[in-house]
Design a protein around this motif. Sequence first.
Motif, PDB file in Angstrom:
ATOM      1  N   SER A 162      18.460  -4.969   5.982  1.00 13.20           N
ATOM      2  CA  SER A 162      17.524  -3.883   5.704  1.00 13.20           C
ATOM      3  C   SER A 162      18.047  -2.537   6.195  1.00 13.20           C
ATOM      4  CB  SER A 162      16.177  -4.170   6.375  1.00 13.20           C
ATOM      5  OG  SER A 162      15.282  -3.096   6.191  1.00 13.20           O
ATOM      6  N   GLU A 163      17.762  -1.494   5.412  1.00 15.33           N
ATOM      7  CA  GLU A 163      18.087  -0.133   5.836  1.00 15.33           C
ATOM      8  C   GLU A 163      16.928   0.483   6.614  1.00 15.33           C
ATOM      9  OE1 GLU A 163      18.918   1.894   2.211  1.00 15.33           O
ATOM     10  OE2 GLU A 163      20.973   1.138   2.076  1.00 15.33           O
TER      11      GLU A 163
ATOM     12  N   ASP B 265      17.587  -9.482   8.633  1.00 18.13           N
ATOM     13  CA  ASP B 265      18.900  -9.940   8.198  1.00 18.13           C
ATOM     14  C   ASP B 265      18.877 -10.682   6.867  1.00 18.13           C
ATOM     15  OD1 ASP B 265      20.184  -8.850  10.398  1.00 18.13           O
ATOM     16  OD2 ASP B 265      19.895 -10.649  11.612  1.00 18.13           O
ATOM     17  N   LEU B 266      17.721 -10.724   6.210  1.00 21.93           N
ATOM     18  CA  LEU B 266      17.665 -11.392   4.914  1.00 21.93           C
ATOM     19  C   LEU B 266      18.380 -10.544   3.860  1.00 21.93           C
ATOM     20  CD1 LEU B 266      13.944 -12.621   4.768  1.00 21.93           C
ATOM     21  CD2 LEU B 266      15.977 -14.018   5.165  1.00 21.93           C
ATOM     22  N   PRO B 267      19.201 -11.160   3.007  1.00 23.52           N
ATOM     23  CA  PRO B 267      19.776 -10.396   1.896  1.00 23.52           C
ATOM     24  C   PRO B 267      18.658  -9.920   0.973  1.00 23.52           C
ATOM     25  CG  PRO B 267      20.172 -12.746   1.601  1.00 23.52           C
ATOM     26  CD  PRO B 267      19.598 -12.572   2.983  1.00 23.52           C
ATOM     27  N   ARG B 268      18.905  -8.836   0.265  1.00 25.67           N
ATOM     28  CA  ARG B 268      17.829  -8.269  -0.553  1.00 25.67           C
ATOM     29  C   ARG B 268      18.377  -7.540  -1.771  1.00 25.67           C
ATOM     30  NH1 ARG B 268      14.778  -6.063   3.913  1.00 25.67           N
ATOM     31  NH2 ARG B 268      15.764  -7.881   4.856  1.00 25.67           N
ATOM     32  N   LEU B 269      17.534  -7.480  -2.774  1.00 30.64           N
ATOM     33  CA  LEU B 269      17.798  -6.681  -3.960  1.00 30.64           C
ATOM     34  C   LEU B 269      16.956  -5.419  -3.865  1.00 30.64           C
ATOM     35  CD1 LEU B 269      17.624  -9.458  -6.706  1.00 30.64           C
ATOM     36  CD2 LEU B 269      19.670  -8.553  -5.598  1.00 30.64           C
ATOM     37  N   VAL B 270      17.542  -4.288  -4.227  1.00 28.79           N
ATOM     38  CA  VAL B 270      16.853  -3.003  -4.136  1.00 28.79           C
ATOM     39  C   VAL B 270      17.054  -2.254  -5.443  1.00 28.79           C
ATOM     40  CG1 VAL B 270      16.635  -0.839  -2.867  1.00 28.79           C
ATOM     41  CG2 VAL B 270      17.280  -2.925  -1.648  1.00 28.79           C
ATOM     42  N   PHE B 271      15.965  -1.735  -6.019  1.00 26.36           N
ATOM     43  CA  PHE B 271      16.090  -0.953  -7.245  1.00 26.36           C
ATOM     44  C   PHE B 271      14.860  -0.068  -7.425  1.00 26.36           C
ATOM     45  CE2 PHE B 271      14.151  -5.003  -8.214  1.00 26.36           C
ATOM     46  CZ  PHE B 271      13.205  -4.774  -9.190  1.00 26.36           C
ATOM     47  N   ALA B 272      14.999   0.932  -8.287  1.00 24.28           N
ATOM     48  CA  ALA B 272      13.908   1.867  -8.577  1.00 24.28           C
ATOM     49  C   ALA B 272      13.014   1.250  -9.654  1.00 24.28           C
ATOM     50  CB  ALA B 272      14.465   3.213  -9.021  1.00 24.28           C
TER      51      ALA B 272
ATOM     52  N   ARG C 220       8.513  -5.814  -1.038  1.00 23.60           N
ATOM     53  CA  ARG C 220       7.808  -4.657  -0.502  1.00 23.60           C
ATOM     54  C   ARG C 220       8.306  -3.403  -1.212  1.00 23.60           C
ATOM     55  NH1 ARG C 220      10.305  -2.253   5.064  1.00 23.60           N
ATOM     56  NH2 ARG C 220       9.093  -0.522   4.272  1.00 23.60           N
ATOM     57  N   TRP C 221       7.511  -2.350  -1.127  1.00 27.20           N
ATOM     58  CA  TRP C 221       7.948  -1.034  -1.555  1.00 27.20           C
ATOM     59  C   TRP C 221       8.525  -0.307  -0.347  1.00 27.20           C
ATOM     60  CZ3 TRP C 221       8.422   0.950  -6.332  1.00 27.20           C
ATOM     61  CH2 TRP C 221       7.741   0.304  -7.377  1.00 27.20           C
ATOM     62  N   MET C 222       9.658   0.342  -0.533  1.00 27.08           N
ATOM     63  CA  MET C 222      10.284   1.149   0.502  1.00 27.08           C
ATOM     64  C   MET C 222      10.426   2.558  -0.092  1.00 27.08           C
ATOM     65  SD  MET C 222      13.820   0.363   2.585  1.00 27.08           S
ATOM     66  CE  MET C 222      14.883   0.762   1.190  1.00 27.08           C
ATOM     67  N   LYS C 223       9.365   3.360   0.117  1.00 22.17           N
ATOM     68  CA  LYS C 223       9.264   4.675  -0.513  1.00 22.17           C
ATOM     69  C   LYS C 223       9.288   4.488  -2.035  1.00 22.17           C
ATOM     70  CE  LYS C 223      11.168   6.981   3.547  1.00 22.17           C
ATOM     71  NZ  LYS C 223      12.241   7.822   4.115  1.00 22.17           N
ATOM     72  N   ASP C 224      10.308   4.991  -2.724  1.00 22.51           N
ATOM     73  CA  ASP C 224      10.321   4.886  -4.185  1.00 22.51           C
ATOM     74  C   ASP C 224      11.172   3.723  -4.674  1.00 22.51           C
ATOM     75  OD1 ASP C 224      12.704   5.976  -3.374  1.00 22.51           O
ATOM     76  OD2 ASP C 224      12.850   7.406  -5.024  1.00 22.51           O
ATOM     77  N   ARG C 225      11.601   2.844  -3.780  1.00 18.99           N
ATOM     78  CA  ARG C 225      12.432   1.710  -4.167  1.00 18.99           C
ATOM     79  C   ARG C 225      11.706   0.399  -3.895  1.00 18.99           C
ATOM     80  NH1 ARG C 225      18.248   2.062  -1.684  1.00 18.99           N
ATOM     81  NH2 ARG C 225      17.086   2.440   0.247  1.00 18.99           N
TER      82      ARG C 225
ATOM     83  N   MET D 264       0.838  -1.194   0.000  1.00 20.66           N
ATOM     84  CA  MET D 264       0.000   0.000   0.000  1.00 20.66           C
ATOM     85  C   MET D 264       0.869   1.238   0.000  1.00 20.66           C
ATOM     86  SD  MET D 264      -3.007   1.070   2.701  1.00 20.66           S
ATOM     87  CE  MET D 264      -4.011   2.509   2.443  1.00 20.66           C
ATOM     88  N   ASP D 265       0.501   2.245  -0.797  1.00 17.07           N
ATOM     89  CA  ASP D 265       1.285   3.468  -0.903  1.00 17.07           C
ATOM     90  C   ASP D 265       1.278   4.213   0.410  1.00 17.07           C
ATOM     91  OD1 ASP D 265       2.562   5.736  -1.681  1.00 17.07           O
ATOM     92  OD2 ASP D 265       1.391   6.029  -3.511  1.00 17.07           O
ATOM     93  N   ASP D 266       2.486   4.630   0.856  1.00 21.11           N
ATOM     94  CA  ASP D 266       2.596   5.354   2.117  1.00 21.11           C
ATOM     95  C   ASP D 266       2.211   6.822   1.976  1.00 21.11           C
ATOM     96  OD1 ASP D 266       3.430   3.177   3.542  1.00 21.11           O
ATOM     97  OD2 ASP D 266       5.535   3.493   3.088  1.00 21.11           O
ATOM     98  N   HIS D 267       2.098   7.320   0.739  1.00 20.68           N
ATOM     99  CA  HIS D 267       1.754   8.722   0.538  1.00 20.68           C
ATOM    100  C   HIS D 267       0.240   8.884   0.638  1.00 20.68           C
ATOM    101  CE1 HIS D 267       5.864   9.514  -0.610  1.00 20.68           C
ATOM    102  NE2 HIS D 267       5.800   8.526  -1.483  1.00 20.68           N
ATOM    103  N   ALA D 268      -0.219   9.552   1.697  1.00 19.16           N
ATOM    104  CA  ALA D 268      -1.648   9.656   1.972  1.00 19.16           C
ATOM    105  C   ALA D 268      -2.336  10.567   0.967  1.00 19.16           C
ATOM    106  CB  ALA D 268      -1.866  10.193   3.386  1.00 19.16           C
ATOM    107  N   ASN D 269      -3.523  10.199   0.556  1.00 19.60           N
ATOM    108  CA  ASN D 269      -4.350  11.050  -0.284  1.00 19.60           C
ATOM    109  C   ASN D 269      -4.824  12.244   0.537  1.00 19.60           C
ATOM    110  OD1 ASN D 269      -7.232  11.860  -1.155  1.00 19.60           O
ATOM    111  ND2 ASN D 269      -6.412  10.794  -2.951  1.00 19.60           N
ATOM    112  N   ALA D 270      -4.779  13.437  -0.061  1.00 21.89           N
ATOM    113  CA  ALA D 270      -5.101  14.660   0.685  1.00 21.89           C
ATOM    114  C   ALA D 270      -6.527  14.634   1.220  1.00 21.89           C
ATOM    115  CB  ALA D 270      -4.891  15.879  -0.212  1.00 21.89           C
ATOM    116  N   HIS D 271      -7.460  14.089   0.441  1.00 28.47           N
ATOM    117  CA  HIS D 271      -8.853  14.035   0.896  1.00 28.47           C
ATOM    118  C   HIS D 271      -9.000  13.079   2.074  1.00 28.47           C
ATOM    119  CE1 HIS D 271     -13.252  14.057   0.674  1.00 28.47           C
ATOM    120  NE2 HIS D 271     -13.200  12.723   0.725  1.00 28.47           N
TER     121      HIS D 271
END
Length: 356
Positions: free
Chosen positions: A315-316, A325-332, A274-279, A1-8
Amino acid sequence: MDDHANAHLSRHPHSTSTHLADSLDELAAQITPADSPNLALYREMLATVARMAQADRNRWDAKIMLQTLREMERAFSVLDRFRHRRKVTVFGSARTQPGHPVYALARDLGATLARYDLMAITGAGGGIMAAVHEGAGLDHSLGFNITLPFEQSANATMQGSDNLLSFHFFFLRKLFFVKEADALVLCPGGFGTLDEALEVITLIQTGKSPLVPVILLDEPDGTFWQGLLDYIQQNLDSNGYILASDMNLLHLVHGAEEAAEEIARFYANFHSSRWMKDRFVIRMRHALTNEALSELNQRFSDLCKTGDIQQLSSSEEPEAAELSDLPRLVFAFTGRSAGRLRELLDLINLPQHWQA
């Protein structure tokens, strides 16, 4: 779910009382554990109810809101017991009779999923649903029943069980069918089964649902699902209505063991995403070799909006202890081409690409 809240959705309740916002803050703090990272979310839930009460539009709206919140909270509570278990949602016709070959195949599927320590989720009714639960047994079964105006009972395996949830709203039951699924298996069925198949693929294709295996199960030499795949290939793919890679989201099998093996392969190294902001983050059980990472960046650069695919050892961001502690791939990630993302996951699941 997107963390950026809808203004309404995030607007503040209005009130002649200047203390309402402070009261909501105080109430949220009182009822939420002190160390919870979800305090702000619960505060917004309370604010949403406050806005609903202030508007006081009609009783039907209020009843829908109440029933929805109650059903969701109860489902979350019941399903929390099974949060560490992999689950497979199975769809198929409620009209399939015990003497039909597909009924026997569904029963075999349930038994096979249980042998792989996977829980089987169905609508808890008859036909395919009853067959799957017969095979899986109660300890490996979950049932999401629907409450109807006329008599509606669960199948013999699920009746009276604590593993059975009843829903008033179809849309909530459908939400949990997908939310809880680490894989989906579709057996032959009618309009409802086809509706579930296309909706699940649409949710995955559009990024509204995480990528999981979607398996079309038919009896040996059966043509039920092959006909649908041929139609999609000839009319959707060839006309550009879908991406050619979208066909990777569906996998046709002709046996229960083959279905379970497909699920096991999908999770051989891939753990979750998962989504981590824009990544976009892909959690893995095994780190990849430098050669495998280089191959990923060569073959899947089209999935990156900017930069390349990076591998991290942990994880960051704050995460549950079992995930940190799981290894992970991160990309835009571009958020497009779920079928290409499936190709990427298939590559990281190959043992020859794991670090020793």
